[in-house]
Write an enzyme that holds these catalytic residues in place. Structure first.
Site, PDB file in Angstrom:
ATOM      1  N   HIS A   1     -85.808  20.454  24.496  1.00 48.70           N
ATOM      2  CA  HIS A   1     -85.745  19.399  25.512  1.00 48.70           C
ATOM      3  C   HIS A   1     -87.093  18.884  25.979  1.00 48.70           C
ATOM      4  O   HIS A   1     -87.143  17.965  26.790  1.00 48.70           O
ATOM      5  CB  HIS A   1     -84.960  19.888  26.738  1.00 48.70           C
TER       6      HIS A   1
HETATM    7  C1  UD1 Z   1     -86.984  18.723  33.376  1.00 49.48           C
HETATM    8  C2  UD1 Z   1     -88.390  19.211  33.669  1.00 49.48           C
HETATM    9  C3  UD1 Z   1     -88.782  20.270  32.657  1.00 49.48           C
HETATM   10  C4  UD1 Z   1     -87.758  21.391  32.581  1.00 49.48           C
HETATM   11  C5  UD1 Z   1     -86.370  20.799  32.355  1.00 49.48           C
HETATM   12  C6  UD1 Z   1     -85.342  21.917  32.414  1.00 49.48           C
HETATM   13  C7  UD1 Z   1     -89.853  17.483  34.647  1.00 49.48           C
HETATM   14  C8  UD1 Z   1     -90.975  16.552  34.404  1.00 49.48           C
HETATM   15  N1  UD1 Z   1     -89.351  18.121  33.565  1.00 49.48           N
HETATM   16  O1  UD1 Z   1     -87.001  18.096  32.120  1.00 49.48           O
HETATM   17  O2  UD1 Z   1     -90.036  20.829  33.045  1.00 49.48           O
HETATM   18  O3  UD1 Z   1     -88.103  22.245  31.527  1.00 49.48           O
HETATM   19  O4  UD1 Z   1     -86.081  19.833  33.371  1.00 49.48           O
HETATM   20  O5  UD1 Z   1     -84.194  21.612  31.706  1.00 49.48           O
HETATM   21  O6  UD1 Z   1     -89.428  17.646  35.759  1.00 49.48           O
HETATM   22  N2  UD1 Z   1     -80.168  13.960  32.069  1.00 49.48           N
HETATM   23  C9  UD1 Z   1     -78.820  13.789  32.124  1.00 49.48           C
HETATM   24  N3  UD1 Z   1     -78.093  14.661  32.891  1.00 49.48           N
HETATM   25  C10 UD1 Z   1     -78.660  15.673  33.598  1.00 49.48           C
HETATM   26  C11 UD1 Z   1     -80.048  15.818  33.532  1.00 49.48           C
HETATM   27  C12 UD1 Z   1     -80.798  14.958  32.774  1.00 49.48           C
HETATM   28  O7  UD1 Z   1     -78.252  12.894  31.505  1.00 49.48           O
HETATM   29  O8  UD1 Z   1     -77.927  16.421  34.269  1.00 49.48           O
HETATM   30  C13 UD1 Z   1     -80.951  13.035  31.242  1.00 49.48           C
HETATM   31  C14 UD1 Z   1     -81.364  11.798  32.018  1.00 49.48           C
HETATM   32  O9  UD1 Z   1     -81.243  10.710  31.178  1.00 49.48           O
HETATM   33  C15 UD1 Z   1     -82.828  12.025  32.259  1.00 49.48           C
HETATM   34  C16 UD1 Z   1     -83.247  12.866  31.058  1.00 49.48           C
HETATM   35  O10 UD1 Z   1     -82.110  13.658  30.756  1.00 49.48           O
HETATM   36  O11 UD1 Z   1     -83.538  10.815  32.332  1.00 49.48           O
HETATM   37  C17 UD1 Z   1     -84.412  13.785  31.347  1.00 49.48           C
HETATM   38  O12 UD1 Z   1     -84.141  14.546  32.505  1.00 49.48           O
HETATM   39  P1  UD1 Z   1     -85.305  14.920  33.516  1.00 49.48           P
HETATM   40  O13 UD1 Z   1     -84.780  15.668  34.659  1.00 49.48           O
HETATM   41  O14 UD1 Z   1     -86.130  13.715  33.814  1.00 49.48           O
HETATM   42  O15 UD1 Z   1     -86.248  15.849  32.657  1.00 49.48           O
HETATM   43  P2  UD1 Z   1     -85.886  17.077  31.716  1.00 49.48           P
HETATM   44  O16 UD1 Z   1     -86.211  16.681  30.335  1.00 49.48           O
HETATM   45  O17 UD1 Z   1     -84.547  17.589  32.015  1.00 49.48           O
HETATM   46  N1  UDP Z   2     -79.865  27.839  29.614  1.00 50.30           N
HETATM   47  C1  UDP Z   2     -78.522  27.715  29.949  1.00 50.30           C
HETATM   48  N2  UDP Z   2     -77.723  26.950  29.150  1.00 50.30           N
HETATM   49  C2  UDP Z   2     -78.195  26.316  28.047  1.00 50.30           C
HETATM   50  C3  UDP Z   2     -79.570  26.440  27.722  1.00 50.30           C
HETATM   51  C4  UDP Z   2     -80.377  27.211  28.537  1.00 50.30           C
HETATM   52  O1  UDP Z   2     -78.058  28.300  30.924  1.00 50.30           O
HETATM   53  O2  UDP Z   2     -77.420  25.627  27.370  1.00 50.30           O
HETATM   54  C5  UDP Z   2     -80.697  28.662  30.479  1.00 50.30           C
HETATM   55  C6  UDP Z   2     -81.581  29.638  29.756  1.00 50.30           C
HETATM   56  O3  UDP Z   2     -80.872  30.815  29.412  1.00 50.30           O
HETATM   57  C7  UDP Z   2     -82.678  29.857  30.798  1.00 50.30           C
HETATM   58  C8  UDP Z   2     -82.818  28.497  31.441  1.00 50.30           C
HETATM   59  O4  UDP Z   2     -81.607  27.799  31.165  1.00 50.30           O
HETATM   60  O5  UDP Z   2     -82.244  30.796  31.764  1.00 50.30           O
HETATM   61  C9  UDP Z   2     -83.990  27.730  30.876  1.00 50.30           C
HETATM   62  O6  UDP Z   2     -83.946  26.415  31.338  1.00 50.30           O
HETATM   63  P1  UDP Z   2     -84.480  25.185  30.489  1.00 50.30           P
HETATM   64  O7  UDP Z   2     -84.611  25.560  29.076  1.00 50.30           O
HETATM   65  O8  UDP Z   2     -83.627  24.019  30.836  1.00 50.30           O
HETATM   66  O9  UDP Z   2     -85.892  24.864  31.158  1.00 50.30           O
HETATM   67  P2  UDP Z   2     -87.348  25.521  31.042  1.00 50.30           P
HETATM   68  O10 UDP Z   2     -87.225  26.990  31.187  1.00 50.30           O
HETATM   69  O11 UDP Z   2     -87.933  25.108  29.745  1.00 50.30           O
HETATM   70  O12 UDP Z   2     -88.086  24.881  32.156  1.00 50.30           O
END
Ligand code: UD1
Ligand code: UDP
Length: 375
Positions: A208
């Protein structure tokens, strides 16, 4: 102490679940959710699964550009902090919700507590790196998960308020360990997904990071997963909605032996990591969990902030970036077909997960500085 804690994303809900019982036993907490993540599978489901209290305040900011998202959070958080006037604002990790919470609090003169302080990739192209650096420099309490994080802070001249507390996510993983180790846990996830999952008979992947949603990167990691997936040993990919949208936008199709499933619950994610032949991920949380579980892990980035996990893995964790030949070679070394099934079974049988004690250390750290917080 009256503390406002700010969450917004999946990993922050997971970290909050690890900390809140200890925090709420001693302090009054106001729980604020920015709504950065909003899908049921990315956010809502964790409240129930992890016994999280419903947020006292929910901003519902959703997605958008970096600026739009942070701006909506700043505007939403300011009146809450003005009304609540807490002794501290607690933020987790390195997301935009972390940055917004720290910035609004600092501007209002409210002390900031940062959980997971001091991590650095030294790559400011990552949105997370900007968020971490700014948050750390605004924080009164810096709760560092690793010695390297403490050293990184010292390298930036930050030594006051720094405490090495260990990794909060390890506390939660230790709590969940007994529930995921039996092969029945794997069977239950497989049944829910309609897949026949055998220990060591699949690879578990998550992707992601913003850099891996760039057009060239999408094709590169899709090709990498295709190069290591086979019909006998498929890749299971619970797909982040942002990555799904990027694949659709760029018209990148995933290879046939890469099974895409919706984002999973926390215990399902842990169970699949434990029983997989190997994990391939760009997630910070997943790479540490794989390390604690003892599962071979290929990091699909050029760097990792979790240098101790890498160093302590005995070669089981490898940073491969998007190099498919390297990934295939490392899998052949760490999880060879034929041996991986037995390795997965013995890993689950011998699993020992110890809590890091981070939750208690954070609460003690906050109490140690009550005077500084004016309470
Ligand atoms: C964010 C964090 C990242 C973290 C990740 C965990 C920032 C800059 N990044 O990244 O550090 O590792 O969360 O998963 O804060 N979206 C949906 N539904 C949701 C959530 C997101 O459709 O429930 C889509 C939206 O189009 C959004 C895109 O995903 O624009 C990215 O989501 P966003 O929260 O901006 O960043 P992440 O890539 O999730
Ligand atoms: N995780 C989850 N469901 C998934 C993928 C990841 O519950 O489908 C959990 C994972 O086990 C860990 C956390 O989400 O506990 C990590 O979050 P994510 O990878 O979204 O973000 P990051 O750690 O990179 O910020």
């Amino acid at each position: 102490m009256r503390i406002v804690s700010v969450v917004g994303t999946r990993p922050q809900l997971i970290k909050a679940a690890a900390l809140l019982p200890a925090l709420r036993a001693r302090h009054e907490e106001v729980f604020v959710d920015t709504g950065q993540h909003y899908d049921e599978a990315m956010a809502g489901t964790f409240f129930e699964e992890l016994d999280l209290p419903r947020p006292d305040r929910a901003l519902g900011v959703g997605g958008g550009t970096q600026a739009e998202q942070v701006a909506r959070m700043l505007v939403g958080l300011e009146p809450i902090l003005l009304a609540e006037r807490p002794a501290a604002v607690l933020v987790y990790g390195d997301t935009n919700s972390t940055l917004a919470g720290a910035l609004v609090a600092a501007k209002l003169g409210i002390p900031v507590a940062h959980v997971e302080a001091g991590l650095r990739s030294f790559d400011r192209r990552m949105p997370e790196e900007v968020n971490r650096v700014v948050t750390d420099h605004l924080s009164r309490w810096l709760f560092a998960p690793t010695p390297t994080a403490v050293a990184n802070l010292a390298g930036e001249g930050i030594t006051q308020g720094v405490t090495l507390v260990g990794d909060l996510m390890e506390d939660l993983a230790a709590r969940a360990g007994p529930e995921i180790r039996g092969s029945a846990a794997l069977g239950a996830v497989g049944e829910a997904l309609g897949l026949d999952l055998r220990p060591g008979g699949f690879l578990f992947a998550t992707i992601h990071r913003a850099e891996n949603r760039e057009p060239d990167a999408l094709g590169a990691w899709a090709g990498l997963l295709g190069a290591v997936a086979t019909r006998e040993r498929p890749v299971l990919l619970p797909l982040h909605p942002g990555t799904r949208a990027a694949l659709e936008r760029e018209g990148v199709a995933l290879p046939p032996d890469v099974h895409v499933v919706p984002p999973l619950g926390y215990r399902s994610s842990l169970a699949l990591q434990l029983h997989a032949a190997a994990v391939l991920t760009d997630s910070g949380g997943v790479q540490r969990e794989a390390a604690w579980l003892g599962t071979p892990c290929l990091v699909l980035r050029g760097t990792t902030e979790w240098v101790e996990a890498l160093a302590d893995s005995g070669g089981r964790m490898v940073v491969v970036g998007l190099d498919r030949e390297r990934a295939a070679a490392e899998l052949a070394r760490l999880a060879p077909v034929g041996a991986a099934e037995g390795l997965a079974a013995s890993r689950a049988r011998d699993l020992v997960l110890r809590p890091a004690g981070a939750a208690e250390a954070i609460v003690a750290g906050l109490e140690g500085d009550r005077e500084a917080a004016g309470t």
